[in-house]
Enzyme design. Structure first.
Site, PDB file in Angstrom:
ATOM      1  N   HIS A 109       0.859  -1.192   0.000  1.00 49.15           N
ATOM      2  CA  HIS A 109       0.000   0.000   0.000  1.00 49.15           C
ATOM      3  C   HIS A 109       0.891   1.236   0.000  1.00 49.15           C
ATOM      4  O   HIS A 109       1.850   1.311   0.772  1.00 49.15           O
ATOM      5  CB  HIS A 109      -0.902  -0.014   1.235  1.00 49.15           C
ATOM      6  CG  HIS A 109      -1.799   1.179   1.308  1.00 49.15           C
ATOM      7  ND1 HIS A 109      -2.915   1.309   0.516  1.00 49.15           N
ATOM      8  CD2 HIS A 109      -1.726   2.307   2.041  1.00 49.15           C
ATOM      9  CE1 HIS A 109      -3.493   2.472   0.768  1.00 49.15           C
ATOM     10  NE2 HIS A 109      -2.787   3.102   1.691  1.00 49.15           N
ATOM     11  N   THR A 141      -6.226  -8.565   5.484  1.00 48.20           N
ATOM     12  CA  THR A 141      -7.299  -9.002   6.372  1.00 48.20           C
ATOM     13  C   THR A 141      -8.590  -8.373   5.856  1.00 48.20           C
ATOM     14  O   THR A 141      -8.548  -7.501   4.988  1.00 48.20           O
ATOM     15  CB  THR A 141      -7.027  -8.546   7.825  1.00 48.20           C
ATOM     16  OG1 THR A 141      -6.941  -7.117   7.829  1.00 48.20           O
ATOM     17  CG2 THR A 141      -5.736  -9.157   8.370  1.00 48.20           C
ATOM     18  N   LEU A 144      -9.947  -3.233   5.316  1.00 49.43           N
ATOM     19  CA  LEU A 144      -9.122  -2.681   4.236  1.00 49.43           C
ATOM     20  C   LEU A 144      -7.879  -1.969   4.774  1.00 49.43           C
ATOM     21  O   LEU A 144      -7.995  -1.037   5.585  1.00 49.43           O
ATOM     22  CB  LEU A 144      -9.985  -1.691   3.445  1.00 49.43           C
ATOM     23  CG  LEU A 144      -9.361  -1.113   2.177  1.00 49.43           C
ATOM     24  CD1 LEU A 144      -9.237  -2.179   1.114  1.00 49.43           C
ATOM     25  CD2 LEU A 144     -10.210   0.036   1.662  1.00 49.43           C
ATOM     26  N   ASP A 145      -6.722  -2.403   4.284  1.00 54.42           N
ATOM     27  CA  ASP A 145      -5.446  -1.747   4.602  1.00 54.42           C
ATOM     28  C   ASP A 145      -5.161  -1.698   6.103  1.00 54.42           C
ATOM     29  O   ASP A 145      -4.496  -0.778   6.580  1.00 54.42           O
ATOM     30  CB  ASP A 145      -5.397  -0.321   4.002  1.00 54.42           C
ATOM     31  CG  ASP A 145      -5.422  -0.329   2.479  1.00 54.42           C
ATOM     32  OD1 ASP A 145      -4.950  -1.314   1.888  1.00 54.42           O
ATOM     33  OD2 ASP A 145      -5.925   0.645   1.895  1.00 54.42           O
TER      34      ASP A 145
END
Ligand code: NHR
Ligand code: GAR
Length: 209
Positions: A109, A141, A144-145
């Site tokens: 990310h 997971t 998100l992020d």
């Protein structure tokens, strides 16, 4: 020999960095497939040129996220994956999909998480007046992020930076830390302890660009 399946949506420069490192460093792994949700993703051509299997699962052909994810999972399972790598993959994945590959899936990310989850991270960092930006490799997971952080690289934000300039500086670091992190997962040298991830042999998980 472990099987790595890489998911992309576009250019795939992180995918290229991983393909190259896997060959150059002779990982005990092979890139079993590169899968895109977009037929136009230019990274597919690179993968095919290396003799890697490619597949497209176009999310627009599905009525729901669940239906798309079910087909994506079916295609991925066909390659007997040990490790799944999101590399500029742009579709949010359902909880069922994420759970199917729990502990085996990484994402890179383009921010220093937990700052700036989601999209448009570079412009948001510039607008917030951040002096540091960077990239994060994390386990995927359902949230998100927000998965356990495997590695981070920090770079300066300079006064005249535009989104394009800053994203290029961050991307250079992604190409260093992402292959490293995937290699760790392949080698089995990562230990997840709650939200923390430790490298069992003490390799550095912090990179300063
Ligand atoms: N899925 C889950 N469950 N958890 C994560 O941590 C995920 C994920 C799917 C993708 C990558 C992520 C990033 O690194 C990622 C992490 C897409 C969006 C998004 O909003 C947000 C974050 C990420 C990827 N996608 C829009 C959607 O509706 C579509 C945007 C587009 O097509 O341009 O899915 O940033
Ligand atoms: C990378 O900067 C990656 O961190 C980011 O997109 C770029 C993909 O480049 N990912 C996301 O924004 C995910 N939402 P690439 O296709 O050349 O690897």
């Amino acid at each position: 020999m472990k099987n790595i399946v890489i998911l992309i949506s576009g250019r795939g420069s992180n995918m290229e960095a991983i393909v190259d490192a896997c060959g150059r460093e002779q990982w005990p792994a092979r890139i079993a497939a590169v899968v895109s949700n977009k037929a136009t993703a230019s990274g597919l051509q690179f993968a095919a040129s290396k003799g890697i299997a490619t597949a497209v699962v176009d999310h627009k052909q599905f009525d729901t996220r669940e239906a798309f994810d079910a087909e994506l999972a079916r295609i991925i399972e066909g390659f007997a994956p040990d490790v799944i790598v999101l590399a500029g993959f742009m579709r949010i994945l359902t909880e069922a999909f994420v759970q199917q590959f729990d502990g085996r899936m990484l994402n890179v990310h383009p921010s220093l998480l937990p700052a700036f989850p989601g999209l448009h991270t570079h412009q948001r960092a510039i607008d917030a007046g951040c002096k540091l930006a960077g990239a994060t490799v994390h386990f995927v997971t359902p949230a998100l992020d927000h998965g356990p952080i495997v590695a981070q690289a920090a770079v300066p934000v300079l006064p005249d930076d535009t989104e394009a300039v800053l994203s290029a500086r961050v991307l250079q670091q992604e190409h260093l830390i992402y292959p490293r992190a995937v290699r760790w997962l392949v080698e089995g040298t990562l230990k997840i302890d709650g939200h923390r991830v430790l490298h069992t042999e003490g390799d550095t998980q912090l990179f300063l660009g």
